[in-house]
Design an enzyme around this catalytic site. Sequence first.
Site, mmCIF file in Angstrom:
data_model
loop_
_atom_site.group_PDB
_atom_site.id
_atom_site.type_symbol
_atom_site.label_atom_id
_atom_site.label_comp_id
_atom_site.label_asym_id
_atom_site.label_seq_id
_atom_site.Cartn_x
_atom_site.Cartn_y
_atom_site.Cartn_z
ATOM 1 N N ALA A 1 -3.730 -5.400 6.833
ATOM 2 C CA ALA A 1 -3.164 -4.058 6.996
ATOM 3 C C ALA A 1 -4.208 -2.977 6.715
ATOM 4 O O ALA A 1 -4.274 -1.962 7.419
ATOM 5 C CB ALA A 1 -1.947 -3.889 6.089
ATOM 6 N N ALA B 1 -6.500 -2.870 9.709
ATOM 7 C CA ALA B 1 -5.795 -2.254 10.837
ATOM 8 C C ALA B 1 -5.678 -0.742 10.667
ATOM 9 O O ALA B 1 -5.977 0.028 11.589
ATOM 10 C CB ALA B 1 -4.403 -2.882 10.992
ATOM 11 N N GLU B 2 -5.258 -0.301 9.486
ATOM 12 C CA GLU B 2 -5.083 1.142 9.281
ATOM 13 C C GLU B 2 -6.418 1.865 9.317
ATOM 14 O O GLU B 2 -6.518 2.977 9.838
ATOM 15 C CB GLU B 2 -4.350 1.446 7.972
ATOM 16 C CG GLU B 2 -4.102 2.940 7.817
ATOM 17 C CD GLU B 2 -2.821 3.297 7.099
ATOM 18 O OE1 GLU B 2 -2.611 4.507 6.921
ATOM 19 O OE2 GLU B 2 -2.048 2.406 6.733
ATOM 20 N N THR B 3 -7.456 1.248 8.814
ATOM 21 C CA THR B 3 -8.784 1.860 8.854
ATOM 22 C C THR B 3 -9.223 2.071 10.296
ATOM 23 O O THR B 3 -9.624 3.181 10.681
ATOM 24 C CB THR B 3 -9.811 0.980 8.107
ATOM 25 O OG1 THR B 3 -9.419 0.872 6.737
ATOM 26 C CG2 THR B 3 -11.206 1.570 8.202
ATOM 27 N N SER C 1 -6.949 4.572 12.228
ATOM 28 C CA SER C 1 -7.149 5.945 11.745
ATOM 29 C C SER C 1 -8.446 6.546 12.269
ATOM 30 O O SER C 1 -8.493 7.734 12.611
ATOM 31 C CB SER C 1 -7.161 5.973 10.213
ATOM 32 O OG SER C 1 -5.890 5.644 9.706
#
Length: 164
Positions: free
Chosen positions: A71, A74-76, A79
């Site tokens: 996660a 993925a978020e890095t 973003s």
Amino acid sequence: MGEQHSVKFPQEVIDEYASLGVDLPSLFSAGHLGTRMGVQILEAAAERVVGTMPVEGNTQPYGLLHGGASAVLAETLGSVGAMLHGGPDKLAVGVDLNCTHHRGARSGLVTGVATPVHRGRSTATYEIVISDEQGKRVCSARLTCLLRDATPQTGSAGAAGAAG
């Protein structure tokens, strides 16, 4: 982990941010958490962001890659894509993250590739596919970011409490 990789940015992005005196590698880095986890961003454009993360040091008690680590990767990556889409006048703030874990990884590097699903004026959504060194999908994720003004208007409430 101590080795620094240079990130490939499109030339027009380099020029746009350089004119503002912004250091792209630090602005679009993995941040403190990503750095501690060994996340390396290798390629960054609004159309595609690629990064890697070691499995070692990011496992759960059974020795498998922790779902939370996937996660974070993925978020890095999503973003960074959203920030590049929004440009220097916008900040990308994650508001929704969904991860489906398909298989475990026990060693090596995982690679994430983020591609846009939707790029609008106020939101951007990216699909992130995380694969192991054999090219097998470990995780499918989707991230939606709110694109808010980098400098809030005087007197406006904004989304100051949002995380991401």
